[in-house]
Design a protein around this motif. Structure first.
Motif, PDB file in Angstrom:
ATOM      1  N   ILE A  69       0.835  -1.200   0.000  1.00  0.00           N
ATOM      2  CA  ILE A  69       0.000   0.000   0.000  1.00  0.00           C
ATOM      3  C   ILE A  69       0.874   1.257   0.000  1.00  0.00           C
ATOM      4  CG2 ILE A  69      -1.546   1.350   1.510  1.00  0.00           C
ATOM      5  CD1 ILE A  69      -2.989  -0.917   0.013  1.00  0.00           C
ATOM      6  N   ASN A  70       0.404   2.276  -0.709  1.00  0.00           N
ATOM      7  CA  ASN A  70       1.015   3.596  -0.675  1.00  0.00           C
ATOM      8  C   ASN A  70       0.051   4.476   0.129  1.00  0.00           C
ATOM      9  OD1 ASN A  70       1.559   6.342  -1.260  1.00  0.00           O
ATOM     10  ND2 ASN A  70       2.651   5.746  -3.119  1.00  0.00           N
ATOM     11  N   LYS A  71       0.397   4.760   1.382  1.00  0.00           N
ATOM     12  CA  LYS A  71      -0.521   5.467   2.276  1.00  0.00           C
ATOM     13  C   LYS A  71      -0.853   6.872   1.794  1.00  0.00           C
ATOM     14  CE  LYS A  71       1.882   4.625   6.059  1.00  0.00           C
ATOM     15  NZ  LYS A  71       2.260   4.525   7.476  1.00  0.00           N
ATOM     16  N   SER A  72      -0.051   7.445   0.929  1.00  0.00           N
ATOM     17  CA  SER A  72      -0.316   8.787   0.414  1.00  0.00           C
ATOM     18  C   SER A  72      -1.299   8.788  -0.751  1.00  0.00           C
ATOM     19  CB  SER A  72       0.985   9.439  -0.059  1.00  0.00           C
ATOM     20  OG  SER A  72       1.876   9.578   1.016  1.00  0.00           O
ATOM     21  N   ASN A  73      -1.406   7.660  -1.469  1.00  0.00           N
ATOM     22  CA  ASN A  73      -2.186   7.644  -2.705  1.00  0.00           C
ATOM     23  C   ASN A  73      -3.365   6.680  -2.736  1.00  0.00           C
ATOM     24  OD1 ASN A  73      -0.410   9.524  -3.778  1.00  0.00           O
ATOM     25  ND2 ASN A  73       0.929   7.953  -4.612  1.00  0.00           N
ATOM     26  N   ASP A  74      -3.289   5.576  -2.014  1.00  0.00           N
ATOM     27  CA  ASP A  74      -4.338   4.559  -2.134  1.00  0.00           C
ATOM     28  C   ASP A  74      -5.624   4.983  -1.439  1.00  0.00           C
ATOM     29  OD1 ASP A  74      -2.971   2.786  -3.790  1.00  0.00           O
ATOM     30  OD2 ASP A  74      -1.895   1.917  -2.103  1.00  0.00           O
ATOM     31  N   LEU A  75      -6.728   4.399  -1.903  1.00  0.00           N
ATOM     32  CA  LEU A  75      -8.055   4.753  -1.403  1.00  0.00           C
ATOM     33  C   LEU A  75      -8.345   4.090  -0.063  1.00  0.00           C
ATOM     34  CD1 LEU A  75      -9.970   4.429  -4.770  1.00  0.00           C
ATOM     35  CD2 LEU A  75      -9.238   6.519  -3.636  1.00  0.00           C
ATOM     36  N   ILE A  76      -9.377   4.597   0.641  1.00  0.00           N
ATOM     37  CA  ILE A  76      -9.718   4.126   1.979  1.00  0.00           C
ATOM     38  C   ILE A  76     -11.169   3.665   2.013  1.00  0.00           C
ATOM     39  CG2 ILE A  76     -10.028   4.851   4.388  1.00  0.00           C
ATOM     40  CD1 ILE A  76      -7.728   6.845   3.941  1.00  0.00           C
ATOM     41  N   ILE A  77     -11.404   2.566   2.727  1.00  0.00           N
ATOM     42  CA  ILE A  77     -12.756   2.086   3.005  1.00  0.00           C
ATOM     43  C   ILE A  77     -12.984   2.262   4.508  1.00  0.00           C
ATOM     44  CG2 ILE A  77     -14.308   0.095   3.061  1.00  0.00           C
ATOM     45  CD1 ILE A  77     -12.719  -1.056   0.692  1.00  0.00           C
ATOM     46  N   PRO A  78     -14.057   2.960   4.910  1.00  0.00           N
ATOM     47  CA  PRO A  78     -14.341   3.128   6.334  1.00  0.00           C
ATOM     48  C   PRO A  78     -14.674   1.782   6.994  1.00  0.00           C
ATOM     49  CG  PRO A  78     -15.700   4.599   5.000  1.00  0.00           C
ATOM     50  CD  PRO A  78     -15.024   3.650   4.068  1.00  0.00           C
ATOM     51  N   LYS A  79     -14.424   1.684   8.293  1.00  0.00           N
ATOM     52  CA  LYS A  79     -14.734   0.436   8.998  1.00  0.00           C
ATOM     53  C   LYS A  79     -16.241   0.206   9.054  1.00  0.00           C
ATOM     54  CE  LYS A  79     -14.794   2.197  13.731  1.00  0.00           C
ATOM     55  NZ  LYS A  79     -14.215   2.041  15.051  1.00  0.00           N
ATOM     56  N   ASN A  80     -16.602  -1.065   9.196  1.00  0.00           N
ATOM     57  CA  ASN A  80     -18.002  -1.491   9.306  1.00  0.00           C
ATOM     58  C   ASN A  80     -18.871  -1.016   8.149  1.00  0.00           C
ATOM     59  OD1 ASN A  80     -17.420  -2.802  11.750  1.00  0.00           O
ATOM     60  ND2 ASN A  80     -17.686  -0.893  12.869  1.00  0.00           N
ATOM     61  N   THR A  81     -18.290  -0.946   6.962  1.00  0.00           N
ATOM     62  CA  THR A  81     -19.009  -0.536   5.753  1.00  0.00           C
ATOM     63  C   THR A  81     -18.959  -1.670   4.740  1.00  0.00           C
ATOM     64  OG1 THR A  81     -18.349   1.762   6.089  1.00  0.00           O
ATOM     65  CG2 THR A  81     -19.092   1.170   3.895  1.00  0.00           C
ATOM     66  N   MET A  82     -20.122  -2.047   4.215  1.00  0.00           N
ATOM     67  CA  MET A  82     -20.175  -3.057   3.155  1.00  0.00           C
ATOM     68  C   MET A  82     -20.072  -2.328   1.827  1.00  0.00           C
ATOM     69  SD  MET A  82     -20.469  -6.230   2.619  1.00  0.00           S
ATOM     70  CE  MET A  82     -20.593  -7.186   1.138  1.00  0.00           C
ATOM     71  N   ILE A  83     -19.112  -2.760   1.003  1.00  0.00           N
ATOM     72  CA  ILE A  83     -18.902  -2.097  -0.278  1.00  0.00           C
ATOM     73  C   ILE A  83     -18.609  -3.148  -1.347  1.00  0.00           C
ATOM     74  CG2 ILE A  83     -16.437  -1.716   0.153  1.00  0.00           C
ATOM     75  CD1 ILE A  83     -16.764   0.997  -1.304  1.00  0.00           C
ATOM     76  N   TYR A  84     -19.078  -2.885  -2.559  1.00  0.00           N
ATOM     77  CA  TYR A  84     -18.789  -3.754  -3.699  1.00  0.00           C
ATOM     78  C   TYR A  84     -17.892  -2.985  -4.658  1.00  0.00           C
ATOM     79  CZ  TYR A  84     -22.297  -6.935  -1.982  1.00  0.00           C
ATOM     80  OH  TYR A  84     -22.993  -7.813  -1.192  1.00  0.00           O
ATOM     81  N   LEU A  85     -16.814  -3.626  -5.082  1.00  0.00           N
ATOM     82  CA  LEU A  85     -15.842  -3.002  -5.970  1.00  0.00           C
ATOM     83  C   LEU A  85     -15.718  -3.808  -7.254  1.00  0.00           C
ATOM     84  CD1 LEU A  85     -13.060  -2.441  -3.289  1.00  0.00           C
ATOM     85  CD2 LEU A  85     -14.551  -0.684  -4.243  1.00  0.00           C
ATOM     86  N   THR A  86     -15.668  -3.125  -8.382  1.00  0.00           N
ATOM     87  CA  THR A  86     -15.417  -3.776  -9.662  1.00  0.00           C
ATOM     88  C   THR A  86     -13.929  -4.063  -9.768  1.00  0.00           C
ATOM     89  OG1 THR A  86     -17.259  -2.603 -10.668  1.00  0.00           O
ATOM     90  CG2 THR A  86     -15.603  -3.523 -12.163  1.00  0.00           C
ATOM     91  N   VAL A  87     -13.586  -5.287 -10.094  1.00  0.00           N
ATOM     92  CA  VAL A  87     -12.186  -5.670 -10.247  1.00  0.00           C
ATOM     93  C   VAL A  87     -11.685  -5.108 -11.580  1.00  0.00           C
ATOM     94  CG1 VAL A  87     -10.575  -7.603 -10.464  1.00  0.00           C
ATOM     95  CG2 VAL A  87     -12.526  -7.752  -8.884  1.00  0.00           C
ATOM     96  N   PRO A  88     -10.590  -4.353 -11.561  1.00  0.00           N
ATOM     97  CA  PRO A  88     -10.082  -3.748 -12.809  1.00  0.00           C
ATOM     98  C   PRO A  88      -9.396  -4.787 -13.696  1.00  0.00           C
ATOM     99  CG  PRO A  88      -8.629  -3.203 -10.989  1.00  0.00           C
ATOM    100  CD  PRO A  88      -9.783  -3.959 -10.400  1.00  0.00           C
ATOM    101  N   ARG A  89     -10.187  -5.500 -14.462  1.00  0.00           N
ATOM    102  CA  ARG A  89      -9.676  -6.569 -15.323  1.00  0.00           C
ATOM    103  C   ARG A  89      -8.790  -6.044 -16.448  1.00  0.00           C
ATOM    104  NH1 ARG A  89      -8.554 -10.961 -13.114  1.00  0.00           N
ATOM    105  NH2 ARG A  89     -10.082 -11.383 -11.514  1.00  0.00           N
TER     106      ARG A  89
END
Length: 114
Positions: A69-89
């Motif tokens: 992980i690059n802590k300066s650039n990568d995205l964040i998901i809040p705790k206790n949150t259900m999220i669906y992400l599209t896999v970048p194929r």
């Protein structure tokens, strides 16, 4: 002259294709004290979407290898949150999902591949 074909067939129809529901073993997001604590999960080649729920706030990224992980650039998901992400194929057949806690607290990251 107007452009008649502004959208692809899939966009025009708003098509979403479901897949198999494959529950994975929960990951444990490592402490952000060191980026080498990043946890990497190689996704199945047919996975198009992932469902993620984490007990702690996490950084996440997708890559073609076990990239920390690059802590300066990568995205964040809040705790206790259900999220669906599209896999970048567009990355190819080998895609890794990587996670790291945003604090020194570690926690379970539940993952479902679809």
């Amino acid at each position: 002259m107007s452009k008649l074909h502004k959208r692809s067939v899939q966009e025009a129809l708003n098509v979403t294709v479901g897949g198999e529901w494959s529950v994975q073993t929960a990951l444990t997001a490592g402490s952000e004290a060191d980026v080498t604590n990043t946890v990497h999960k190689q996704l199945a080649t047919m996975t198009s979407t992932i469902g993620v729920r984490s007990a702690v706030e996490i950084y996440f990224s997708f890559a073609t290898s076990e990239t920390d992980i690059n802590k300066s650039n990568d995205l964040i998901i809040p705790k206790n949150t259900m999220i669906y992400l599209t896999v970048p194929r567009g990355l190819g057949n080998t895609v890794y999902f990587s996670v790291l806690s945003t604090s020194t607290t570690t926690g379970a990251v539940r993952l479902v591949e679809i």
